[in-house]
Design a protein around this motif. Structure first.
Motif: not given
Length: 393
Positions: A74-91
């Motif tokens: 689940p971490v690799t499936t949901f958390v990592i994409p979420g972190v990537v999305f948040l990083a893009i949005a924050g940038s």
């Protein structure tokens, strides 16, 4: 495990040998029942003087490893994409926030036009690069605003000068033209008419000459003719100006000079200051009734020298005082004696070219006092340079 023979590769053993080896290594029955083909192992050679062991092997079931790996799915499936999305949005948000001042600067810059240089760019963070750029640009706008205002003021003065000069020249030209026409048509047959026309033409020509000379003086001042400044004793300048004024007055008005016994030395253009005194003394004589007096004085106070011309004439009404130094301005009929209305404007211009000031105090019926204050050390160094850059007539 202890091996009393040379170590063999696990892959080289037969299935029976592998199973026998496995049963010797694993102590628990549960693990022992596991098919060796479903295990993975890791062996490390050991060389010690106290032990005959040469290889240490560790074996583990694939099922146990898989059970530990499964929670990470689940971490690799949901958390990592979420972190990537948040990083893009924050940038994106950070970039937008960083570029917001630039966008506002661009918007404000587009609103700035030639006729509205009073606008300034917003400076939210004056210490960063964008803030320093906006501050520098605002300084440039301020200097441009001052330059445009000076240009507009100069153009206004030029237009006013031309309009006033045209108006003032029209009257004597009309008079001269009229008398000349009279002489051409029938005046030469009448000696009295001829004499009257000749006197009028001479009078109006003299008026035009004074007017033209005054306008040339003003034009030279506006263009910025360089002052011939030198150190002079102003007592001598006053003596010369008062002597000339006595000749003009013809004894009808007393003209006097007052100055201290010690020299009053200042760095001035002698001829120009003499011209200022001549204008003030001439005005005083014009507007002082017979039997009155006009007094010129000079004194030094610290770094300045003060010239004053005091008369006992008709004085000036309070409503005229703010305009008395304007070009072509004349007060009421009591002070209208055929002058051009340029004398005091020329005096003011010369005084300001020296870095000084001229002022007047007057009471109707009690006379007037004109005061000129000049720096004793001469005109400001930048005064001539600034005037030299100004376009003239």
């Amino acid at each position: 495990r202890e091996i009393d023979r040379e170590p063999a590769r696990y892959d080289d053993l037969s299935n029976d040998q592998r199973e026998e080896l496995w049963r010797k290594v694993v102590a628990t029955d549960d693990v022992a029942t596991v098919n060796p083909s479903e295990l993975y192992g890791y062996g490390v050679p050991v060389h010690t003087a106290d032990s005959e062991a040469r290889v240490v092997e560790v074996w583990r079931s694939y099922d146990q490893a898989a059970e530990e790996v499964v929670p990470f799915l689940p971490v690799t499936t949901f958390v990592i994409p979420g972190v990537v999305f948040l990083a893009i949005a924050g940038s994106w948000l950070m970039a937008k926030s960083a570029m917001a001042p630039v966008s506002e600067i661009v918007r404000q810059a587009r609103l700035i036009g030639e006729h509205d240089l009073s606008r300034r760019l917003p400076v939210e963070r004056p210490h960063d690069e964008i803030g320093q750029l906006a501050t520098t640009f605002n300084g440039l706008l301020a200097r441009l605003d001052v330059a445009f205002r000076q240009r507009e003021e100069l153009l206004r003065r030029q237009r006013q000068f031309v309009a006033d000069a045209s108006h003032e020249l029209r009257t004597p030209l009309t008079s001269i033209e009229g008398y000349a026409r009279m002489l051409r048509q029938w005046g030469t047959q009448d000696p009295e008419a001829t004499r009257e026309a000749a006197e009028a033409i001479e009078r109006e020509a003299g008026r035009m000459r004074r007017l033209v000379i005054g306008m040339l003086d003003l034009a030279h001042g506006d263009v910025g003719v360089e002052l011939d400044a030198g150190r002079h004793d102003l007592r001598e300048v006053i003596n010369d100006a008062v002597g000339a004024a006595r000749m003009v007055s013809g004894g009808k008005v007393g003209v006097f000079a007052e100055f201290p016994s010690e020299p009053v030395v200042a760095e001035v253009d002698r001829e120009r200051i003499y011209q200022v005194l001549g204008i003030l003394l001439d005005n005083g004589i014009k507007y002082t009734p017979e039997g009155g007096s006009v007094t010129a004085a000079v004194r030094r106070s610290g770094d300045t020298v003060t010239l004053s011309v005091r008369d006992t004439g008709v004085g000036i009404e309070p409503e005229h005082l703010p305009h008395i130094f304007d070009r072509f301005y004349r007060a009421d009929a009591a002070r209208s004696t055929g002058g051009s209305g340029l004398g005091l404007a020329i005096a003011k211009q010369i005084v300001e070219r020296h870095g000084g000031e001229i002022a007047v105090e007057s009471e109707p019926g009690e006379g007037s006092t004109f005061t000129v204050t000049l720096p004793a050390e001469g005109p400001p160094p930048t005064a001539d340079a600034e005037h030299d850059r100004r376009p003239g007539f």
